[in-house]
Design a protein around this motif. Structure first.
Motif, PDB file in Angstrom:
ATOM      1  N   LYS A   1      24.152 -16.136  -2.040  1.00  0.00           N
ATOM      2  CA  LYS A   1      24.457 -16.594  -0.698  1.00  0.00           C
ATOM      3  C   LYS A   1      23.570 -17.768  -0.318  1.00  0.00           C
ATOM      4  O   LYS A   1      22.418 -17.835  -0.663  1.00  0.00           O
ATOM      5  N   VAL A   2      24.130 -18.699   0.424  1.00  0.00           N
ATOM      6  CA  VAL A   2      23.365 -19.837   0.914  1.00  0.00           C
ATOM      7  C   VAL A   2      23.023 -19.584   2.369  1.00  0.00           C
ATOM      8  O   VAL A   2      23.868 -19.194   3.161  1.00  0.00           O
ATOM      9  N   THR A   3      21.764 -19.793   2.687  1.00  0.00           N
ATOM     10  CA  THR A   3      21.324 -19.550   4.048  1.00  0.00           C
ATOM     11  C   THR A   3      22.062 -20.459   5.007  1.00  0.00           C
ATOM     12  O   THR A   3      22.072 -21.677   4.847  1.00  0.00           O
ATOM     13  N   LYS A   4      22.677 -19.867   6.011  1.00  0.00           N
ATOM     14  CA  LYS A   4      23.394 -20.643   7.007  1.00  0.00           C
ATOM     15  C   LYS A   4      22.404 -21.157   8.043  1.00  0.00           C
ATOM     16  O   LYS A   4      21.382 -20.562   8.294  1.00  0.00           O
ATOM     17  N   GLY A   5      22.739 -22.279   8.674  1.00  0.00           N
ATOM     18  CA  GLY A   5      21.849 -22.785   9.703  1.00  0.00           C
ATOM     19  C   GLY A   5      21.689 -24.281   9.622  1.00  0.00           C
ATOM     20  O   GLY A   5      22.654 -25.014   9.428  1.00  0.00           O
ATOM     21  N   SER A   6      20.463 -24.730   9.732  1.00  0.00           N
ATOM     22  CA  SER A   6      20.192 -26.155   9.885  1.00  0.00           C
ATOM     23  C   SER A   6      19.863 -26.879   8.581  1.00  0.00           C
ATOM     24  O   SER A   6      19.387 -28.008   8.608  1.00  0.00           O
ATOM     25  N   TRP A   7      20.091 -26.260   7.403  1.00  0.00           N
ATOM     26  CA  TRP A   7      19.757 -26.911   6.142  1.00  0.00           C
ATOM     27  C   TRP A   7      20.487 -28.235   5.975  1.00  0.00           C
ATOM     28  O   TRP A   7      19.938 -29.211   5.432  1.00  0.00           O
ATOM     29  N   LEU A   8      21.735 -28.302   6.450  1.00  0.00           N
ATOM     30  CA  LEU A   8      22.527 -29.511   6.315  1.00  0.00           C
ATOM     31  C   LEU A   8      21.890 -30.673   7.076  1.00  0.00           C
ATOM     32  O   LEU A   8      21.837 -31.808   6.591  1.00  0.00           O
ATOM     33  N   ILE A   9      21.387 -30.379   8.278  1.00  0.00           N
ATOM     34  CA  ILE A   9      20.732 -31.413   9.086  1.00  0.00           C
ATOM     35  C   ILE A   9      19.515 -31.969   8.364  1.00  0.00           C
ATOM     36  O   ILE A   9      19.314 -33.187   8.294  1.00  0.00           O
ATOM     37  N   PHE A  10      18.680 -31.079   7.805  1.00  0.00           N
ATOM     38  CA  PHE A  10      17.479 -31.517   7.096  1.00  0.00           C
ATOM     39  C   PHE A  10      17.833 -32.314   5.845  1.00  0.00           C
ATOM     40  O   PHE A  10      17.150 -33.288   5.501  1.00  0.00           O
ATOM     41  N   ALA A  11      18.883 -31.914   5.135  1.00  0.00           N
ATOM     42  CA  ALA A  11      19.302 -32.623   3.923  1.00  0.00           C
ATOM     43  C   ALA A  11      19.774 -34.035   4.256  1.00  0.00           C
ATOM     44  O   ALA A  11      19.432 -35.003   3.562  1.00  0.00           O
ATOM     45  N   VAL A  12      20.553 -34.167   5.319  1.00  0.00           N
ATOM     46  CA  VAL A  12      21.033 -35.480   5.747  1.00  0.00           C
ATOM     47  C   VAL A  12      19.868 -36.364   6.190  1.00  0.00           C
ATOM     48  O   VAL A  12      19.790 -37.547   5.853  1.00  0.00           O
ATOM     49  N   LEU A  13      18.934 -35.772   6.944  1.00  0.00           N
ATOM     50  CA  LEU A  13      17.757 -36.517   7.391  1.00  0.00           C
ATOM     51  C   LEU A  13      16.913 -36.982   6.203  1.00  0.00           C
ATOM     52  O   LEU A  13      16.347 -38.078   6.221  1.00  0.00           O
ATOM     53  N   SER A  14      16.840 -36.147   5.155  1.00  0.00           N
ATOM     54  CA  SER A  14      16.104 -36.517   3.957  1.00  0.00           C
ATOM     55  C   SER A  14      16.679 -37.786   3.337  1.00  0.00           C
ATOM     56  O   SER A  14      15.937 -38.706   2.961  1.00  0.00           O
ATOM     57  N   ALA A  15      17.996 -37.847   3.230  1.00  0.00           N
ATOM     58  CA  ALA A  15      18.650 -39.026   2.664  1.00  0.00           C
ATOM     59  C   ALA A  15      18.460 -40.249   3.553  1.00  0.00           C
ATOM     60  O   ALA A  15      18.209 -41.358   3.067  1.00  0.00           O
ATOM     61  N   ILE A  16      18.567 -40.050   4.862  1.00  0.00           N
ATOM     62  CA  ILE A  16      18.406 -41.164   5.802  1.00  0.00           C
ATOM     63  C   ILE A  16      16.989 -41.727   5.742  1.00  0.00           C
ATOM     64  O   ILE A  16      16.781 -42.946   5.688  1.00  0.00           O
ATOM     65  N   PHE A  17      15.990 -40.836   5.730  1.00  0.00           N
ATOM     66  CA  PHE A  17      14.596 -41.278   5.664  1.00  0.00           C
ATOM     67  C   PHE A  17      14.307 -42.004   4.349  1.00  0.00           C
ATOM     68  O   PHE A  17      13.561 -42.984   4.320  1.00  0.00           O
ATOM     69  N   ALA A  18      14.883 -41.511   3.246  1.00  0.00           N
ATOM     70  CA  ALA A  18      14.682 -42.159   1.950  1.00  0.00           C
ATOM     71  C   ALA A  18      15.262 -43.571   1.967  1.00  0.00           C
ATOM     72  O   ALA A  18      14.679 -44.509   1.402  1.00  0.00           O
ATOM     73  N   SER A  19      16.405 -43.738   2.617  1.00  0.00           N
ATOM     74  CA  SER A  19      17.013 -45.058   2.730  1.00  0.00           C
ATOM     75  C   SER A  19      16.182 -45.975   3.623  1.00  0.00           C
ATOM     76  O   SER A  19      15.965 -47.154   3.309  1.00  0.00           O
ATOM     77  N   LEU A  20      15.697 -45.422   4.719  1.00  0.00           N
ATOM     78  CA  LEU A  20      14.860 -46.204   5.631  1.00  0.00           C
ATOM     79  C   LEU A  20      13.570 -46.654   4.956  1.00  0.00           C
ATOM     80  O   LEU A  20      13.032 -47.721   5.266  1.00  0.00           O
ATOM     81  N   THR A  21      13.075 -45.826   4.016  1.00  0.00           N
ATOM     82  CA  THR A  21      11.869 -46.191   3.277  1.00  0.00           C
ATOM     83  C   THR A  21      12.036 -47.533   2.589  1.00  0.00           C
ATOM     84  O   THR A  21      11.156 -48.398   2.649  1.00  0.00           O
ATOM     85  N   ALA A  22      13.165 -47.726   1.925  1.00  0.00           N
ATOM     86  CA  ALA A  22      13.427 -48.976   1.204  1.00  0.00           C
ATOM     87  C   ALA A  22      13.622 -50.144   2.171  1.00  0.00           C
ATOM     88  O   ALA A  22      13.075 -51.232   1.961  1.00  0.00           O
ATOM     89  N   ILE A  23      14.386 -49.926   3.241  1.00  0.00           N
ATOM     90  CA  ILE A  23      14.663 -51.000   4.191  1.00  0.00           C
ATOM     91  C   ILE A  23      13.393 -51.424   4.918  1.00  0.00           C
ATOM     92  O   ILE A  23      13.079 -52.619   5.024  1.00  0.00           O
ATOM     93  N   LEU A  24      12.643 -50.441   5.431  1.00  0.00           N
ATOM     94  CA  LEU A  24      11.400 -50.743   6.146  1.00  0.00           C
ATOM     95  C   LEU A  24      10.372 -51.362   5.205  1.00  0.00           C
ATOM     96  O   LEU A  24       9.621 -52.261   5.597  1.00  0.00           O
ATOM     97  N   GLY A  25      10.342 -50.861   3.961  1.00  0.00           N
ATOM     98  CA  GLY A  25       9.430 -51.426   2.969  1.00  0.00           C
ATOM     99  C   GLY A  25       9.766 -52.877   2.666  1.00  0.00           C
ATOM    100  O   GLY A  25       8.875 -53.716   2.502  1.00  0.00           O
TER     101      GLY A  25
END
Length: 285
Positions: free
Chosen positions: A144-168
């Protein structure tokens, strides 16, 4: 020249994955990351000294410093969100979303840096996106996969990783790349150790064996080399091209994993690998 640095970044990043895999076999991954960041910090400042750019630190503009700090915070934020998502959700669902940062970076580069997306580049984005998905996904487990906010954190992880390159990219426009990397790494170091402290894993430091510590430190050195090449490439090249080339580290990692770790490559993964390589090489035309 910047394309050469981009490929250098991919090679060192690929080697890092293998060294880190061996190093964290008996060590908590968060603790290993924090230790590796110390190595990267020392390494990046040594390179800045050798490049003779440390003396210019007083002349770094407030804008440049701001974007370097933001880039470091974005990296730390990506790590925090990624590990939180893994804690709440299934790895096979979280990882594909996190790896979508490659495509997100190219799209952000078009919007924020005004880098053009033509038909060829659009095809490349699709190929890399599909290829990455095929490379990192497996058959869903019955657990079973834990239901809840995991999707939000996963999306934020990708967004932050992308921002790392742009801001850098913005942050190192008016600064020598080695010095920019060194300054940025200070922020990443703080974020990495905050993860260890907040999660209460500081007591695990004393349980690290010699072999694990050696490979963790070696992975820190190769990570430092990868970062230095990566930000040197970003300084002169297009973020929408540098980032995908850097992601070719997957190819290096798989090659080493097949020969050193004796891991087998499935047909689906091989198809994904072909798509990623083809999409990336087409970006260079």
């Amino acid at each position: 020249m910047w394309i050469g640095f981009a490929f250098g970044s991919a090679v060192f990043a690929g080697i890092t994955a293998i060294l880190a895999k061996i190093g964290i076999k008996n060590t908590d991954s968060d603790v290993a990351t924090a230790i590796r960041t110390i190595i990267i910090l020392f390494f990046s400042w040594i390179m800045a000294f050798l490049a003779g750019s440390v003396g210019s630190i007083a002349s770094v503009s407030d804008k440049t410093l701001l974007f370097l700090i933001l880039s470091g915070l974005a990296t730390g934020g990506s790590w925090l969100c990624y590990f939180k998502a893994l804690q709440l959700g299934d790895v096979n669902k979280v990882t594909p979303i996190d790896k979508s940062s490659t495509v997100l970076t190219m799209l952000m580069a078009a919007v924020l840096l005004k880098e053009e997306i033509n038909i060829l580049k659009a095809i490349c984005i699709i190929a890399i996106g599909i290829g990455t998905y095929l490379m990192i996904t497996k058959k869903e487990s019955s657990a079973k996969v834990t239901k809840g906010s995991w999707l939000i954190f996963a999306v934020l992880s990708a967004i932050f990783a992308s921002l790392t390159a742009i801001l850098g990219k913005i942050g190192i426009t008016d600064i020598e790349s080695n010095l920019g990397t060194a300054i940025r790494t200070i922020v990443v170091l703080i974020m990495a150790w905050l993860v260890v402290i907040v999660t209460g894993k500081t007591d695990k430091l004393k349980n690290i064996d010699g072999k694990s510590l050696l490979f963790i430190c070696l992975s820190g050195i190769t990570t430092g080399l990868s970062w230095l090449c990566y930000y040197r490439a970003l300084q002169d090249g297009l973020a929408s091209v540098v980032v995908p080339i850097d992601k070719l580290s997957i190819v290096v990692t798989i090659a080493f994993s097949c020969f050193i770790l004796k891991e087998k490559l499935s047909l689906k993964s091989f198809m994904g690998l072909i798509l990623i390589v083809a999409g990336t090489l087409l970006l260079l035309l």
